[in-house]
Motif scaffolding. Structure first.
Motif, PDB file in Angstrom:
ATOM      1  N   ASP A  99     108.776  27.987  87.232  1.00 36.25           N
ATOM      2  CA  ASP A  99     109.476  27.879  86.362  1.00 36.25           C
ATOM      3  C   ASP A  99     111.057  28.386  87.063  1.00 36.25           C
ATOM      4  OD1 ASP A  99     111.627  26.631  85.440  1.00 36.25           O
ATOM      5  OD2 ASP A  99     110.177  26.719  83.093  1.00 36.25           O
ATOM      6  N   VAL A 101     113.375  29.410  86.502  1.00 30.11           N
ATOM      7  CA  VAL A 101     114.440  29.203  85.281  1.00 30.11           C
ATOM      8  C   VAL A 101     115.566  30.241  85.813  1.00 30.11           C
ATOM      9  CG1 VAL A 101     115.492  30.137  82.936  1.00 30.11           C
ATOM     10  CG2 VAL A 101     112.774  29.503  83.174  1.00 30.11           C
ATOM     11  N   ASN A 128     115.157  22.389  85.677  1.00 29.50           N
ATOM     12  CA  ASN A 128     115.700  21.025  85.214  1.00 29.50           C
ATOM     13  C   ASN A 128     117.021  20.967  86.895  1.00 29.50           C
ATOM     14  OD1 ASN A 128     118.551  22.832  85.480  1.00 29.50           O
ATOM     15  ND2 ASN A 128     118.143  23.711  83.584  1.00 29.50           N
ATOM     16  N   GLU A 131     118.465  23.106  88.485  1.00 32.68           N
ATOM     17  CA  GLU A 131     117.275  24.353  88.780  1.00 32.68           C
ATOM     18  C   GLU A 131     117.092  24.075  90.803  1.00 32.68           C
ATOM     19  OE1 GLU A 131     116.751  26.939  85.074  1.00 32.68           O
ATOM     20  OE2 GLU A 131     115.620  25.282  85.578  1.00 32.68           O
ATOM     21  N   GLY A 201     111.930  23.652  78.562  1.00 28.98           N
ATOM     22  CA  GLY A 201     111.358  23.384  79.940  1.00 28.98           C
ATOM     23  C   GLY A 201     110.536  24.193  80.213  1.00 28.98           C
ATOM     24  N   CYS A 202     110.519  25.232  79.434  1.00 28.03           N
ATOM     25  CA  CYS A 202     109.699  26.539  79.592  1.00 28.03           C
ATOM     26  C   CYS A 202     108.784  26.035  79.049  1.00 28.03           C
ATOM     27  CB  CYS A 202     109.849  28.203  78.136  1.00 28.03           C
ATOM     28  SG  CYS A 202     111.400  28.703  79.646  1.00 28.03           S
TER      29      CYS A 202
END
Ligand code: ADP
Ligand code: TZP
Ligand code: MG
Length: 276
Positions: A99, A101, A128, A131, A201-202
């Motif tokens: 991920d 981030v 997202n 990213e 999102g995490c």
């Protein structure tokens, strides 16, 4: 994309396999949302462990069924531990989820993500729209960890990142795109309150890692995990809440409430559309 249609019975199978397998899921993640990631992993039926120091991280990756690497904070020691755990996971052939981030926000974070990508073969990359676009090398605006701007071509961008990395790519937003080297699908699920809570999102990354730790086919794991997450977001909104704080609590309850029987009774018509 190899998964183009989802029957409720298929999602129910995945939920049952995750809950029966209880995969040990190792996360190297940020301290902002670490507790949410641990809990959502547990509520899907996984066993969370947040081993993120050099040495311990590699040893834990010997035992884990999946590893999640989240770049929300990138202090020196943790980045080395990410490389160590990711390499060990590759050696063992277990899935690794990235991920990215905040990538697209600062050059340092971009450099961390690029060095991880050059060292580790990721099974899934979820981020997202901003990213994922930054990682794919197309125009993107990420303010801190927030995706801003327009991403009209996100399905093509996700597909091209999937081609260049050989990973399955999940680009999250109001709708979620899941792409592999063959193409992309759009998943329509979720609730606007998910955008009002830090860490969704995490938690999606934790969900995908948990599904990947139990389900052999990574495309199936990514699609079913992402769809299940969105449906949990909808069911959380069906419960009473006063605002983002109580919605967050509802969301956890909703995840633990999606049993195999509940999934089997869902109407999944119009949830999946092939877009690329
Ligand atoms: N407005 C929204 N409507 C429906 N789902 C949303 C909305 N905003 C976020 N989500 C969902 O929340 C999860 C996290 O997505 P996102 O907010 O894009 O990630 P991040 O928190 O990393 O920026 C995804 O499952 C996404 O579909
Ligand atoms: C606010 C923040 N700052 C560093 S990590 C983090 C959490 C990001 O969570 P998410 O990507 O799920 O919104
Ligand atoms: Mg995020």
């Amino acid at each position: 994309m190899s998964v183009t249609d989802i029957a409720a019975a298929d999602l129910a199978d995945s939920v049952r396999i995750v809950r029966q397998t209880e995969p040990l899921v190792q996360s190297l993640t940020n301290t902002v949302t670490i507790n949410d990631v641990a809990n959502v992993t547990l509520h899907w039926g996984g066993l969370p462990v947040m081993a993120d120091s050099f040495g311990d991280a590699g040893e834990m990756a010997e035992l884990a069924r999946a590893v999640l690497i989240n770049t929300g904070q990138v202090p020196d020691g943790r980045v080395e531990a990410m490389h160590e755990a990711g390499r060990k996971a590759n050696e063992r052939g277990i899935p690794v989820v990235l991920d990215p981030v905040g990538v697209g926000s600062t050059p340092s974070r971009q450099a961390v993500a690029e060095s991880l990508l050059s060292d580790i073969d990721f099974t899934v990359i979820n981020g997202n729209y901003g990213e994922i676009s930054a990682l794919a090398g197309v125009e993107a605006e990420v303010k801190g960890v927030e995706s801003v701007g327009d991403y009209d071509a996100i399905d093509r961008t996700a597909h091209s990142l999937a081609e260049s990395t050989d990973a399955i790519v999940v680009a999250s937003g109001i709708d979620d795109i899941v792409a592999d080297a063959d193409g992309a699908v759009r998943l329509t699920a979720g609730h606007e309150m998910l955008g009002e809570v830090v860490g969704t999102g995490c938690m999606l990354g934790g969900t995908i890692a948990t599904f990947c730790g139990a389900i052999d086919d990574a495309s199936t794991a990514a699609v079913h995990g992402t769809l299940g997450f969105g449906i949990a977001g909808e069911r959380a909104a069906d419960l009473e809440y006063a605002g983002p704080g109580s919605y967050r609590t509802n969301f956890r309850d909703a995840v633990s409430g999606i049993t195999s029987d509940v999934a089997a009774a869902l109407d999944l018509e119009d949830r999946v559309e092939t877009v690329h």
